[in-house]
Design a protein around this motif. Structure first.
Motif, PDB file in Angstrom:
ATOM      1  N   GLU A 197     -16.585  33.971  27.767  1.00 52.01           N
ATOM      2  CA  GLU A 197     -16.037  32.924  26.883  1.00 52.01           C
ATOM      3  C   GLU A 197     -17.168  32.039  26.352  1.00 52.01           C
ATOM      4  O   GLU A 197     -17.212  31.686  25.183  1.00 52.01           O
ATOM      5  CB  GLU A 197     -15.045  32.042  27.660  1.00 52.01           C
ATOM      6  N   ILE A 220     -14.751  31.966  14.895  1.00 51.10           N
ATOM      7  CA  ILE A 220     -15.721  33.073  15.014  1.00 51.10           C
ATOM      8  C   ILE A 220     -16.554  33.121  13.729  1.00 51.10           C
ATOM      9  O   ILE A 220     -15.996  33.104  12.631  1.00 51.10           O
ATOM     10  CB  ILE A 220     -14.989  34.415  15.240  1.00 51.10           C
ATOM     11  N   SER A 224      -0.238  26.789  25.338  1.00 55.33           N
ATOM     12  CA  SER A 224      -0.422  28.217  25.042  1.00 55.33           C
ATOM     13  C   SER A 224      -1.399  28.840  26.008  1.00 55.33           C
ATOM     14  O   SER A 224      -1.773  28.231  27.000  1.00 55.33           O
ATOM     15  CB  SER A 224      -0.853  28.396  23.596  1.00 55.33           C
ATOM     16  N   ALA A 225      -1.787  30.073  25.722  1.00 54.86           N
ATOM     17  CA  ALA A 225      -2.522  30.866  26.700  1.00 54.86           C
ATOM     18  C   ALA A 225      -3.798  30.191  27.204  1.00 54.86           C
ATOM     19  O   ALA A 225      -4.078  30.190  28.398  1.00 54.86           O
ATOM     20  CB  ALA A 225      -2.846  32.228  26.100  1.00 54.86           C
ATOM     21  N   SER A 226      -4.570  29.588  26.296  1.00 60.65           N
ATOM     22  CA  SER A 226      -5.884  29.126  26.724  1.00 60.65           C
ATOM     23  C   SER A 226      -5.940  27.647  27.072  1.00 60.65           C
ATOM     24  O   SER A 226      -6.848  27.215  27.772  1.00 60.65           O
ATOM     25  CB  SER A 226      -6.928  29.439  25.640  1.00 60.65           C
ATOM     26  N   GLY A 251      -4.925  33.244  17.913  1.00 65.47           N
ATOM     27  CA  GLY A 251      -5.173  32.543  19.173  1.00 65.47           C
ATOM     28  C   GLY A 251      -5.835  33.441  20.200  1.00 65.47           C
ATOM     29  O   GLY A 251      -6.575  34.363  19.872  1.00 65.47           O
ATOM     30  N   ALA A 252      -5.546  33.152  21.467  1.00 66.61           N
ATOM     31  CA  ALA A 252      -6.115  33.938  22.550  1.00 66.61           C
ATOM     32  C   ALA A 252      -5.375  35.277  22.696  1.00 66.61           C
ATOM     33  O   ALA A 252      -5.989  36.325  22.862  1.00 66.61           O
ATOM     34  CB  ALA A 252      -6.047  33.139  23.838  1.00 66.61           C
ATOM     35  N   ASN A 253      -4.063  35.228  22.632  1.00 68.22           N
ATOM     36  CA  ASN A 253      -3.254  36.445  22.815  1.00 68.22           C
ATOM     37  C   ASN A 253      -2.361  36.777  21.641  1.00 68.22           C
ATOM     38  O   ASN A 253      -1.918  37.904  21.501  1.00 68.22           O
ATOM     39  CB  ASN A 253      -2.320  36.287  24.027  1.00 68.22           C
ATOM     40  N   ILE A 254      -2.042  35.773  20.838  1.00 68.10           N
ATOM     41  CA  ILE A 254      -1.034  35.964  19.801  1.00 68.10           C
ATOM     42  C   ILE A 254      -1.586  35.649  18.416  1.00 68.10           C
ATOM     43  O   ILE A 254      -2.342  34.695  18.248  1.00 68.10           O
ATOM     44  CB  ILE A 254       0.204  35.059  20.078  1.00 68.10           C
ATOM     45  N   GLY A 280      -8.199  36.536  20.700  1.00 69.25           N
ATOM     46  CA  GLY A 280      -9.543  36.268  21.224  1.00 69.25           C
ATOM     47  C   GLY A 280      -9.755  36.737  22.648  1.00 69.25           C
ATOM     48  O   GLY A 280     -10.883  37.067  23.033  1.00 69.25           O
ATOM     49  N   GLY A 331      -8.062  29.461  17.327  1.00 70.88           N
ATOM     50  CA  GLY A 331      -9.401  29.481  17.931  1.00 70.88           C
ATOM     51  C   GLY A 331     -10.303  30.569  17.361  1.00 70.88           C
ATOM     52  O   GLY A 331     -11.510  30.373  17.194  1.00 70.88           O
ATOM     53  N   LYS A 357      -2.831  21.640  24.166  1.00 70.41           N
ATOM     54  CA  LYS A 357      -3.418  20.838  23.091  1.00 70.41           C
ATOM     55  C   LYS A 357      -2.407  19.776  22.673  1.00 70.41           C
ATOM     56  O   LYS A 357      -1.255  20.098  22.387  1.00 70.41           O
ATOM     57  CB  LYS A 357      -3.764  21.715  21.889  1.00 70.41           C
ATOM     58  N   LYS A 387     -19.293  33.780  23.760  1.00 69.79           N
ATOM     59  CA  LYS A 387     -18.585  33.823  22.488  1.00 69.79           C
ATOM     60  C   LYS A 387     -18.737  32.521  21.720  1.00 69.79           C
ATOM     61  O   LYS A 387     -18.959  32.511  20.518  1.00 69.79           O
ATOM     62  CB  LYS A 387     -17.095  34.011  22.829  1.00 69.79           C
ATOM     63  N   MET A 446      -8.574  25.239  15.181  1.00 69.90           N
ATOM     64  CA  MET A 446      -7.861  25.619  16.399  1.00 69.90           C
ATOM     65  C   MET A 446      -6.658  24.699  16.651  1.00 69.90           C
ATOM     66  O   MET A 446      -5.805  24.988  17.487  1.00 69.90           O
ATOM     67  CB  MET A 446      -8.841  25.533  17.573  1.00 69.90           C
TER      68      MET A 446
HETATM   69  N1  LIG Z   1     -16.174  28.683  18.816  1.00 74.85           N
HETATM   70  C1  LIG Z   1     -15.467  29.785  19.089  1.00 74.85           C
HETATM   71  N2  LIG Z   1     -15.944  31.001  18.757  1.00 74.85           N
HETATM   72  C2  LIG Z   1     -15.237  32.104  19.028  1.00 74.85           C
HETATM   73  N3  LIG Z   1     -14.037  32.120  19.632  1.00 74.85           N
HETATM   74  C3  LIG Z   1     -13.514  30.922  19.990  1.00 74.85           C
HETATM   75  C4  LIG Z   1     -14.204  29.712  19.735  1.00 74.85           C
HETATM   76  N4  LIG Z   1     -13.428  28.707  20.210  1.00 74.85           N
HETATM   77  C5  LIG Z   1     -12.323  29.273  20.709  1.00 74.85           C
HETATM   78  N5  LIG Z   1     -12.373  30.604  20.601  1.00 74.85           N
HETATM   79  C6  LIG Z   1     -11.372  31.581  21.083  1.00 74.85           C
HETATM   80  O1  LIG Z   1     -10.106  31.266  20.540  1.00 74.85           O
HETATM   81  C7  LIG Z   1      -9.087  31.608  21.485  1.00 74.85           C
HETATM   82  C8  LIG Z   1      -8.222  30.408  21.710  1.00 74.85           C
HETATM   83  O2  LIG Z   1      -7.603  30.086  20.492  1.00 74.85           O
HETATM   84  P1  LIG Z   1      -6.277  29.207  20.462  1.00 74.85           P
HETATM   85  O3  LIG Z   1      -6.539  27.935  21.152  1.00 74.85           O
HETATM   86  O4  LIG Z   1      -5.838  29.171  19.071  1.00 74.85           O
HETATM   87  O5  LIG Z   1      -5.329  30.119  21.347  1.00 74.85           O
HETATM   88  P2  LIG Z   1      -4.042  29.704  22.181  1.00 74.85           P
HETATM   89  O6  LIG Z   1      -3.173  28.887  21.309  1.00 74.85           O
HETATM   90  O7  LIG Z   1      -4.436  29.099  23.480  1.00 74.85           O
HETATM   91  O8  LIG Z   1      -3.412  31.106  22.517  1.00 74.85           O
HETATM   92  P3  LIG Z   1      -2.078  31.831  22.022  1.00 74.85           P
HETATM   93  O9  LIG Z   1      -1.638  31.133  20.778  1.00 74.85           O
HETATM   94  O10 LIG Z   1      -2.496  33.218  21.800  1.00 74.85           O
HETATM   95  O11 LIG Z   1      -1.114  31.689  23.139  1.00 74.85           O
HETATM   96  C9  LIG Z   1      -9.774  32.025  22.763  1.00 74.85           C
HETATM   97  O12 LIG Z   1      -9.779  33.430  22.849  1.00 74.85           O
HETATM   98  C10 LIG Z   1     -11.180  31.473  22.583  1.00 74.85           C
HETATM   99  O13 LIG Z   1     -12.159  32.245  23.255  1.00 74.85           O
END
Ligand SMILES: Nc1ncnc2c1ncn2[C@@H]1O[C@H](COP(=O)(O)OP(=O)(O)OP(=O)(O)O)[C@@H](O)[C@H]1O
Ligand SMILES: [Mg+2]
Length: 365
Positions: A255, A309, A17-19, A212-215, A236, A305, A22, A258, A351
């Protein structure tokens, strides 16, 4: 290829995914689930945009790193897709057997999918007879653009992996929650009913919300069945970009702030993020509520993710007026402290909900 594999083969769950990439592999025994392998390798920004592989070299490299870290014992992968390229709908079709519907599904899907039917992979699952209409049945229809899945599969096969199951993030989310049992509607409903000395409320609905990061993946469950699903574009990364701007720092510094110094962030930035986030989620809840007024959502179950927060549950509870709770799949998955940094894994548990749900696709449930 079918979207969902119905064969039960051992798999590892890989969420690209975006970030990050996993990866999770689990074992299952009478004692329950145990972690076998894990990796979480960050991806450069914009390597994946709207679920499309943009920078395949970076994604391939991250995947090889993840495989090296994890040392998995299988080459089979369960993968998730989400976003605009995926259409999930409950449709009504004339009553038929699964075998009959197999040959009809393209015809049925054509009326419901906004893409050329040649360009999508289709799958379906029969839910049961349509209410008050024995001649029709409710079917979950899933369509995903071929190019999205083909691109992921190419990256995976170049790394020597075999895609045996393609899932949707919203379904993987549901699978993780149900299989780990980190939230069971029944016990809560029964407890609440007993406490108040009333009948168990069978009309209760709850919303799984993975931010998540974008979705934002939303899956509203009622009576153990999917009642509403949606992927919304907010997350995020919007907060990171706002921090970057307000504090005049780089994306990676934002990042870090945060994750490590949340209380240093300009309160106006946080207020705006929570306000936007709750109105995004509120839009889906309203949409669901318009057709399901008699089954109000009673709980928001948070993961992704952004569930890390601080106080996000309190904020969403106050803003949306529905009790919110952060779910951690590792509450019910054994992590051996001899093999892993169990505390660190548990800390990022919320996450990992989607890859955990994918990893569980290899077991009979
Ligand atoms: N401890 C934390 N505190 C705040 N925000 C966090 C923390 N850890 C991760 N994040 C945020 O969570 C987001 C990533 O979450 P996640 O891994 O669920 O997204 P993703 O699956 O990569 O993205 P998407 O599903 O949107 O394509 C990022 O924006 C990151 O900055
Ligand atoms: Mg995600």
């Amino acid at each position: 290829m079918k979207l969902f594999s119905r064969k039960k083969e051992p798999v590892m769950g890989i969420d690209i995914s975006a970030s990050a990439i996993k990866l999770i592999e689990l074992t299952h025994s009478k004692k329950g689930y145990e972690l076998k392998a894990i990796a979480n390798v960050p991806l450069p920004r914009d390597a994946i945009v709207e679920n499309t592989v943009i920078d395949s070299i970076a994604v391939s490299q991250a995947l090889l790193d993840a495989l090296e870290q994890a040392q998995t014992s299988t080459r089979n992968v369960a993968l998730a897709v989400s976003g605009n390229a995926v259409i999930i709908k409950v449709i009504q079709v004339p009553t038929a057997t699964e075998f009959e519907l197999e040959s009809q599904i393209e015809f049925e899907a054509d009326q419901h999918v906004p893409f050329d039917i040649e360009d999508v992979y289709l799958d379906f699952q029969i839910l049961g007879e349509t209410e008050e209409d024995p001649e029709h049945m409710d079917v979950v229809l899933v369509a995903c653009k071929r190019e999205i899945i083909d691109d992921y599969q190419l990256v995976l096969s170049e790394a020597g992996l075999q895609t045996t199951c393609v899932d949707c993030s919203v379904f993987a989310l549901e699978n993780a929650v149900e299989e780990t049992g980190v939230f069971t509607q029944d016990t809560t409903a029964v407890d609440a009913a007993e406490a108040m000395d009333t009948e168990v409320d069978e009309s209760a609905a709850y919303a799984l919300i993975n931010i998540g990061a974008n979705i934002i993946n939303i899956n509203i469950m009622r009576d153990g069945q999917m009642a509403f699903v949606r992927d919304q574009f907010y997350g995020g990364q919007n907060l990171t970009e706002a921090i970057q701007k307000a504090h005049a720092i780089s994306f990676s510094a934002a990042e870090k702030m945060k994750k490590e110094n949340f209380s240093d962030i300009d309160p106006n930035v946080i207020e705006e993020f929570f306000s936007n986030l709750s109105s995004e989620i509120g839009r889906s809840l309203d949409f669901y509520g318009a057709n399901n007024a008699e089954y109000p959502v009673q709980k928001l179950l948070l993961s992704g993710g952004c569930a890390l927060i601080p106080d996000i549950d309190v904020e969403l509870d106050q803003r949306l007026g529905i009790e919110a709770k952060v779910l951690n799949p590792f509450d019910n998955i054994t992590v051996s402290p001899k093999k892993f940094d169990a505390e660190e894994i548990k800390a990022m548990g919320p996450m990992l909900m989607v890859p955990v749900g994918l990893a569980m696709r290899g077991f009979d449930s």
